[in-house]
Design a protein around this motif. Sequence first.
Motif, PDB file in Angstrom:
ATOM      1  N   ALA A  25       1.070   5.068  11.066  1.00 20.20           N
ATOM      2  CA  ALA A  25       0.119   4.486  12.018  1.00 20.20           C
ATOM      3  C   ALA A  25      -0.514   3.251  11.384  1.00 20.20           C
ATOM      4  N   GLU A  26      -0.818   2.283  12.231  1.00 23.32           N
ATOM      5  CA  GLU A  26      -1.447   1.054  11.760  1.00 23.32           C
ATOM      6  C   GLU A  26      -2.956   1.138  11.992  1.00 23.32           C
ATOM      7  N   GLU A  27      -3.710   0.751  10.988  1.00 25.27           N
ATOM      8  CA  GLU A  27      -5.165   0.691  11.108  1.00 25.27           C
ATOM      9  C   GLU A  27      -5.654  -0.604  10.478  1.00 25.27           C
ATOM     10  N   PHE A  28      -6.926  -0.920  10.717  1.00 28.12           N
ATOM     11  CA  PHE A  28      -7.477  -2.189  10.264  1.00 28.12           C
ATOM     12  C   PHE A  28      -8.817  -2.027   9.540  1.00 28.12           C
ATOM     13  N   PRO A  29      -8.853  -1.205   8.471  1.00 27.66           N
ATOM     14  CA  PRO A  29     -10.102  -1.084   7.724  1.00 27.66           C
ATOM     15  C   PRO A  29     -10.380  -2.390   6.975  1.00 27.66           C
ATOM     16  N   TRP A  30     -11.613  -2.727   6.801  1.00 27.10           N
ATOM     17  CA  TRP A  30     -12.003  -3.933   6.058  1.00 27.10           C
ATOM     18  C   TRP A  30     -11.402  -5.204   6.647  1.00 27.10           C
ATOM     19  N   GLY A  31     -10.972  -5.156   7.915  1.00 29.47           N
ATOM     20  CA  GLY A  31     -10.373  -6.328   8.542  1.00 29.47           C
ATOM     21  C   GLY A  31      -8.955  -6.619   8.082  1.00 29.47           C
ATOM     22  N   GLU A  32      -8.365  -5.700   7.334  1.00 32.46           N
ATOM     23  CA  GLU A  32      -6.989  -5.866   6.854  1.00 32.46           C
ATOM     24  C   GLU A  32      -6.066  -4.882   7.553  1.00 32.46           C
ATOM     25  N   THR A  33      -4.780  -5.215   7.566  1.00 31.22           N
ATOM     26  CA  THR A  33      -3.774  -4.327   8.138  1.00 31.22           C
ATOM     27  C   THR A  33      -3.305  -3.348   7.066  1.00 31.22           C
ATOM     28  N   VAL A  34      -3.289  -2.062   7.405  1.00 25.30           N
ATOM     29  CA  VAL A  34      -2.722  -1.051   6.523  1.00 25.30           C
ATOM     30  C   VAL A  34      -1.823  -0.147   7.351  1.00 25.30           C
ATOM     31  N   ALA A  35      -0.862   0.472   6.672  1.00 26.54           N
ATOM     32  CA  ALA A  35      -0.053   1.508   7.308  1.00 26.54           C
ATOM     33  C   ALA A  35      -0.431   2.821   6.623  1.00 26.54           C
ATOM     34  N   LYS A  36      -0.722   3.821   7.456  1.00 29.22           N
ATOM     35  CA  LYS A  36      -1.134   5.126   6.947  1.00 29.22           C
ATOM     36  C   LYS A  36      -0.170   6.211   7.421  1.00 29.22           C
ATOM     37  N   VAL A  37      -0.125   7.266   6.659  1.00 30.68           N
ATOM     38  CA  VAL A  37       0.558   8.483   7.069  1.00 30.68           C
ATOM     39  C   VAL A  37      -0.379   9.624   6.697  1.00 30.68           C
ATOM     40  N   ASN A  38      -0.600  10.545   7.622  1.00 33.71           N
ATOM     41  CA  ASN A  38      -1.493  11.675   7.370  1.00 33.71           C
ATOM     42  C   ASN A  38      -2.886  11.189   6.936  1.00 33.71           C
ATOM     43  N   LYS A  39      -3.347  10.092   7.543  1.00 32.46           N
ATOM     44  CA  LYS A  39      -4.662   9.489   7.291  1.00 32.46           C
ATOM     45  C   LYS A  39      -4.806   8.874   5.907  1.00 32.46           C
ATOM     46  N   LYS A  40      -3.685   8.693   5.180  1.00 32.06           N
ATOM     47  CA  LYS A  40      -3.722   8.083   3.848  1.00 32.06           C
ATOM     48  C   LYS A  40      -2.894   6.801   3.861  1.00 32.06           C
ATOM     49  N   VAL A  41      -3.426   5.759   3.249  1.00 32.83           N
ATOM     50  CA  VAL A  41      -2.732   4.473   3.183  1.00 32.83           C
ATOM     51  C   VAL A  41      -1.503   4.585   2.286  1.00 32.83           C
ATOM     52  N   PHE A  42      -0.364   4.070   2.768  1.00 27.10           N
ATOM     53  CA  PHE A  42       0.809   3.972   1.892  1.00 27.10           C
ATOM     54  C   PHE A  42       1.214   2.522   1.662  1.00 27.10           C
ATOM     55  N   VAL A  43       0.690   1.598   2.452  1.00 29.55           N
ATOM     56  CA  VAL A  43       0.896   0.172   2.165  1.00 29.55           C
ATOM     57  C   VAL A  43      -0.273  -0.631   2.729  1.00 29.55           C
ATOM     58  N   PHE A  44      -0.828  -1.464   1.865  1.00 30.19           N
ATOM     59  CA  PHE A  44      -1.849  -2.433   2.272  1.00 30.19           C
ATOM     60  C   PHE A  44      -1.097  -3.721   2.590  1.00 30.19           C
ATOM     61  N   LEU A  45      -1.257  -4.228   3.808  1.00 28.12           N
ATOM     62  CA  LEU A  45      -0.547  -5.441   4.231  1.00 28.12           C
ATOM     63  C   LEU A  45      -1.453  -6.671   4.286  1.00 28.12           C
ATOM     64  N   GLY A  46      -2.731  -6.494   4.025  1.00 24.18           N
ATOM     65  CA  GLY A  46      -3.645  -7.627   4.031  1.00 24.18           C
ATOM     66  C   GLY A  46      -3.820  -8.210   5.419  1.00 24.18           C
ATOM     67  N   VAL A  47      -3.927  -9.536   5.495  1.00 24.71           N
ATOM     68  CA  VAL A  47      -4.120 -10.223   6.768  1.00 24.71           C
ATOM     69  C   VAL A  47      -3.013 -11.252   6.952  1.00 24.71           C
ATOM     70  N   ASP A  48      -2.688 -11.518   8.209  1.00 24.88           N
ATOM     71  CA  ASP A  48      -1.640 -12.505   8.506  1.00 24.88           C
ATOM     72  C   ASP A  48      -2.198 -13.712   9.241  1.00 24.88           C
ATOM     73  N   ASP A  49      -3.522 -13.918   9.149  1.00 23.89           N
ATOM     74  CA  ASP A  49      -4.145 -15.011   9.893  1.00 23.89           C
ATOM     75  C   ASP A  49      -4.263 -16.308   9.090  1.00 23.89           C
ATOM     76  N   GLY A  50      -3.702 -16.315   7.889  1.00 20.54           N
ATOM     77  CA  GLY A  50      -3.737 -17.519   7.076  1.00 20.54           C
ATOM     78  C   GLY A  50      -4.989 -17.652   6.223  1.00 20.54           C
ATOM     79  N   SER A  51      -5.943 -16.719   6.336  1.00 20.65           N
ATOM     80  CA  SER A  51      -7.179 -16.805   5.564  1.00 20.65           C
ATOM     81  C   SER A  51      -6.970 -16.424   4.091  1.00 20.65           C
ATOM     82  N   HIS A  52      -5.907 -15.673   3.818  1.00 20.04           N
ATOM     83  CA  HIS A  52      -5.556 -15.272   2.454  1.00 20.04           C
ATOM     84  C   HIS A  52      -4.042 -15.357   2.310  1.00 20.04           C
ATOM     85  N   PRO A  53      -3.546 -15.573   1.087  1.00 18.83           N
ATOM     86  CA  PRO A  53      -2.092 -15.585   0.888  1.00 18.83           C
ATOM     87  C   PRO A  53      -1.480 -14.249   1.322  1.00 18.83           C
TER      88      PRO A  53
END
Length: 126
Positions: A25-53
């Motif tokens: 499932a995709e969630e957006f804690p801290w304004g960042e994109t993360v993918a979670k399974v069983n309510k636990k993050v397995f990949v932090f994807l950051g942001v894709d809006d150009g504000s950070h690399p």
Amino acid sequence: MAVAENALKRWRKVRAFALGLPGAAEEFPWGETVAKVNKKVFVFLGVDDGSHPLGLTVKLKDEEAHAHALTSPGAEPAGYGLGKAGWVRIPLDGHGAPAAELLCDWVEESYRVIAPKKLVAELDAR
């Protein structure tokens, strides 16, 4: 500009792969994109809006994969103490950034470390 476009393509491919894993499932804690399974993050994807690399952070328990990930240009143990637990931040822009296929392999390994055995079995059955 081509490097940034390639990084965004890799980011989108990895995001789609991560969200295609069983129970993801995709969630957006801290304004960042993360993918979670069983309510636990397995990949932090950051942001894709150009504000950070563009980059991603995965948990790699396999020593070989962990060491390999750290050889990527700009890769480093994740901040906030997560690096001690095997989390690695991998930049997606810049020359020498890993190919999407390799990034997806690392995302899958991170998923396997975090996901319940039942969902890992479902993935293996695919």
